[in-house]
Scaffold this motif. Structure first.
Motif, short mmCIF file in Angstrom:
data_model
loop_
_atom_site.label_atom_id
_atom_site.label_comp_id
_atom_site.label_asym_id
_atom_site.label_seq_id
_atom_site.Cartn_x
_atom_site.Cartn_y
_atom_site.Cartn_z
N SER A 99 -4.05 4.11 6.52
CA SER A 99 -2.85 3.38 6.15
C SER A 99 -3.13 1.88 6.10
O SER A 99 -2.75 1.19 5.15
CB SER A 99 -1.74 3.67 7.15
OG SER A 99 -0.67 2.79 6.95
N ALA A 100 -3.81 1.39 7.12
CA ALA A 100 -4.01 -0.05 7.23
C ALA A 100 -4.95 -0.59 6.15
O ALA A 100 -4.67 -1.61 5.52
CB ALA A 100 -4.55 -0.39 8.62
N GLY A 129 -6.15 -1.09 2.82
CA GLY A 129 -5.53 -0.83 1.52
C GLY A 129 -5.77 -2.00 0.59
O GLY A 129 -6.74 -2.75 0.76
N LEU A 130 -4.85 -2.19 -0.32
CA LEU A 130 -4.99 -3.28 -1.28
C LEU A 130 -5.10 -4.63 -0.57
O LEU A 130 -5.76 -5.53 -1.07
CB LEU A 130 -3.79 -3.31 -2.22
CG LEU A 130 -3.62 -2.08 -3.10
CD1 LEU A 130 -2.59 -2.33 -4.18
CD2 LEU A 130 -4.94 -1.69 -3.72
N ALA A 131 -4.46 -4.74 0.59
CA ALA A 131 -4.51 -6.01 1.30
C ALA A 131 -5.94 -6.36 1.69
O ALA A 131 -6.28 -7.53 1.80
CB ALA A 131 -3.63 -5.96 2.54
N ASN A 132 -6.76 -5.35 1.94
CA ASN A 132 -8.14 -5.63 2.33
C ASN A 132 -9.04 -5.87 1.13
O ASN A 132 -9.87 -6.76 1.14
CB ASN A 132 -8.72 -4.45 3.11
CG ASN A 132 -7.87 -4.07 4.29
OD1 ASN A 132 -6.73 -3.65 4.12
ND2 ASN A 132 -8.38 -4.24 5.47
N TYR A 189 2.62 -0.90 -5.36
CA TYR A 189 1.29 -0.55 -4.89
C TYR A 189 0.64 0.46 -5.83
O TYR A 189 -0.53 0.36 -6.18
CB TYR A 189 1.51 0.11 -3.54
CG TYR A 189 0.42 -0.07 -2.54
CD1 TYR A 189 0.30 -1.25 -1.83
CD2 TYR A 189 -0.48 0.95 -2.28
CE1 TYR A 189 -0.69 -1.40 -0.89
CE2 TYR A 189 -1.46 0.80 -1.33
CZ TYR A 189 -1.56 -0.37 -0.64
OH TYR A 189 -2.54 -0.52 0.30
N PHE A 204 0.90 -7.27 7.01
CA PHE A 204 0.93 -6.34 5.89
C PHE A 204 -0.35 -5.51 5.91
O PHE A 204 -0.32 -4.30 5.72
CB PHE A 204 1.05 -7.11 4.57
CG PHE A 204 1.18 -6.22 3.37
CD1 PHE A 204 2.40 -5.62 3.08
CD2 PHE A 204 0.10 -5.96 2.55
CE1 PHE A 204 2.53 -4.79 1.98
CE2 PHE A 204 0.22 -5.13 1.44
CZ PHE A 204 1.44 -4.54 1.16
N SER A 205 -1.44 -6.18 6.19
CA SER A 205 -2.73 -5.49 6.17
C SER A 205 -2.82 -4.43 7.25
O SER A 205 -3.44 -3.39 7.04
CB SER A 205 -3.84 -6.52 6.35
OG SER A 205 -5.07 -5.86 6.28
N SER A 244 -0.36 -2.69 8.27
CA SER A 244 0.77 -1.76 8.04
C SER A 244 1.82 -1.83 9.12
O SER A 244 2.50 -0.85 9.41
CB SER A 244 0.29 -0.30 8.00
OG SER A 244 -0.61 -0.08 6.98
N SER A 280 1.07 7.11 4.06
CA SER A 280 1.92 6.58 5.13
C SER A 280 3.17 5.90 4.57
O SER A 280 4.11 5.65 5.30
CB SER A 280 1.13 5.61 6.01
OG SER A 280 0.89 4.42 5.31
N LEU A 281 3.13 5.57 3.28
CA LEU A 281 4.32 4.98 2.67
C LEU A 281 5.30 6.07 2.25
O LEU A 281 6.51 5.85 2.17
CB LEU A 281 3.92 4.12 1.47
CG LEU A 281 3.14 2.84 1.82
CD1 LEU A 281 2.49 2.22 0.59
CD2 LEU A 281 4.06 1.82 2.49
N1 PHE Z 1 -1.75 -1.91 5.01
C1 PHE Z 1 -1.72 -1.63 3.61
C2 PHE Z 1 -2.72 -2.53 2.91
O1 PHE Z 1 -3.52 -3.15 3.55
C3 PHE Z 1 -0.36 -1.77 3.03
C4 PHE Z 1 0.69 -1.05 3.77
C5 PHE Z 1 1.72 -1.74 4.37
C6 PHE Z 1 0.63 0.34 3.91
C7 PHE Z 1 2.67 -1.08 5.10
C8 PHE Z 1 1.59 1.00 4.66
C9 PHE Z 1 2.61 0.29 5.25
O2 PHE Z 1 -2.74 -2.63 1.72
#
Ligand code: PHE
Length: 451
Positions: free
Chosen positions: A18-19, A21-24, A105, A225-226, A228, A322-323
């Motif tokens: 979950s963590a 993701g696009l943020a990384n 997303y 955000f990263s 989650s 997880s979303l």
């Molecule tokens: N953590 C995810 C990311 O890094 C984004 C996300 C946020 C997923 C909240 C689930 C809940 O892109």
């Protein structure tokens, strides 16, 4: 038992899924670039430790104690503690936020899927102008974007519809090792063939002159955000966490691995960017334009490019579970519909909602709903959704959680979930952070965003 993770390790894999993701992979490299490198990374790491981890601990603990989707859990926790039933609104915010995030997303993740056949068809042999034109053509084509976004939603829904152990667990068990392997491969490639030294200097040499207040707020907000945190996604995963697993352990590792993957991805991306004399300050297009340009110039560019877009897809795919899960669980609990029906209904609704993001790049690309406000005079619907989630919903959700945990929920309950008696120092340090430090940081984000 189908309604629990089969082990703490499986929870960790799913939470890291979950963590990461696009943020990384997409956001971290470009916001570091825009905000001047090392000093920003430093603030990011500090806020991960001081703000994000304490929040993760709270969210997972509330989830495990609440035992259901965010609405059900908050209702139960408030009722159990004789608190106002209004706390339940966090649950509503959670469902709205997760679905909104998923709606854009999925569109961006769809791009990474579209790039896999593009790479195979020889994108890596084209010149710079062609590669730029390819990205412009994709974003100008709503049909193609809707198709890829639909494929992304369909595969995500299929996994979630299969349930916790046979769906999400089975998927992360196979996909997360592939994800780790690909990010390590890319970083190793960057070290061997790219300008690794420049990437390290860029990411780790702090230039405090570039670190203004805005950059600090952005670092804190992005770290949330990263990881989650604050949206009820990990609260829902926490509801399935066996009682024997230590929440400290899973929360800390989730944040640490999330951070490591962001740094590795950053090292890989910048080694490649610098080796080809490209501009690190490329903004959102960085990975879709600058990177393919680099792939076109390097030996083995096709393979490296394919690994990169696979990584991009896997990272967002495992976040999408997880979303979806909070709303799917809520529908099956509240309306007693089957998981399959719940997952597909949510998936189709989010797919349609995602059209707003799709159109923000073509039909509506000159539509600025808040043009009257100076700050948003050129923000498309997609830009506004992104700002709404990252700057409003997320910090607000996190603030609600931290106040609820730090000031309303009984200490006994928390200590029970977190083995406070066995770890008195850690527990009181955490509680202090949750009561003072975290709310302060969140209020600063709010005020900062308002000003
Ligand atoms: N953590 C995810 C990311 O890094 C984004 C996300 C946020 C997923 C909240 C689930 C809940 O892109």
């Amino acid at each position: 038992m189908e309604n629990k993770w089969s082990s703490g390790r499986m929870f960790l894999l799913a939470a890291v899924g979950s963590a990461v993701g696009l943020a990384n992979i997409w956001r971290f490299p470009y916001i570091v670039g825009v905000n001047g490198g090392g000093a920003f990374v430093l603030v990011y790491v500090a806020s991960m430790i001081l703000v994000t981890i304490p929040l993760l601990v709270s969210e997972i603990a509330l989830g495990r104690r609440g035992g259901g989707d965010p609405i059900t859990s908050m209702t139960a926790l408030a009722a159990g503690g004789g608190l106002s039933p209004k706390w339940r609104s966090f649950g509503w915010l959670s469902l709205i936020t997760t679905l909104t995030v998923l709606s854009f997303y999925s569109v961006i993740s769809g791009w990474s899927l579209a790039y896999i056949p593009k790479m195979l068809a020889g994108l890596a042999n084209k010149d710079v102008a062609h590669i730029q034109a390819e990205f412009v053509a994709l974003t100008a084509d709503p049909k193609a974007m809707i198709l890829w976004h639909g494929i992304f939603m369909a595969v995500s829904v299929t996994v979630v519809a299969h349930g916790l152990q046979r769906g999400i667990e089975a998927a992360v068990r196979v996909l997360m090792p592939v994800l780790f392997a690909s990010v390590i491969c890319l970083a190793a490639y960057g070290a061997a063939a790219g300008d690794f030294g420049a990437a390290v200097t860029y990411l780790f040499t702090p230039d405090f002159s570039k670190l203004n207040f805005e950059a600090v707020l952005m670092a804190v907000g992005s770290a949330f955000f990263s990881a989650s945190v604050g949206v009820g996604a990990l609260m829902t995963y926490g509801a399935y966490l066996p009682q024997s697993v230590s929440i400290w352990w899973v929360a800390a590792w989730t944040a640490i691995i999330d951070l490591l993957v962001a740094l590795l991805a950053g090292l890989a991306v910048f080694s490649i960017i610098f080796a080809h004399g490209l501009d690190p300050d490329g903004g959102p297009g960085l990975v879709f334009v600058a990177l393919p340009v680099a792939f076109s110039q390097m030996p083995g560019g096709l393979i490296v490019g394919l690994i990169f877009f696979l990584l991009f897809f896997l990272a967002s795919f495992t976040s999408a579970f997880s979303l979806l899960e909070p709303t799917v669980l809520w529908l099956t609990t509240r309306y007693r519909v089957s998981r399959t029906l719940a997952a597909w209904s949510v998936g189709i609704a989010v797919w349609v909602a995602g059209f707003a993001t799709v159109f923000s790049f073509n039909y509506w690309k000159n539509l600025y709903p808040l043009a009257g406000m100076a700050r948003f005079h050129e923000s498309t619907i997609f830009n506004l959704l992104d700002v709404l989630v990252t700057n409003v919903f997320l910090p607000f959700g996190a603030l609600t959680l931290t106040i609820f945990t730090g000031w309303r929920v009984s200490r006994l309950l928390l200590s029970d979930e977190l083995q406070g008696a066995a770890r008195p120092r850690l527990f009181s340090l955490w509680l202090t952070l949750v009561r003072y430090m975290v709310p302060l940081a969140l209020v600063a984000i709010f005020l900062g965003n308002l000003l």
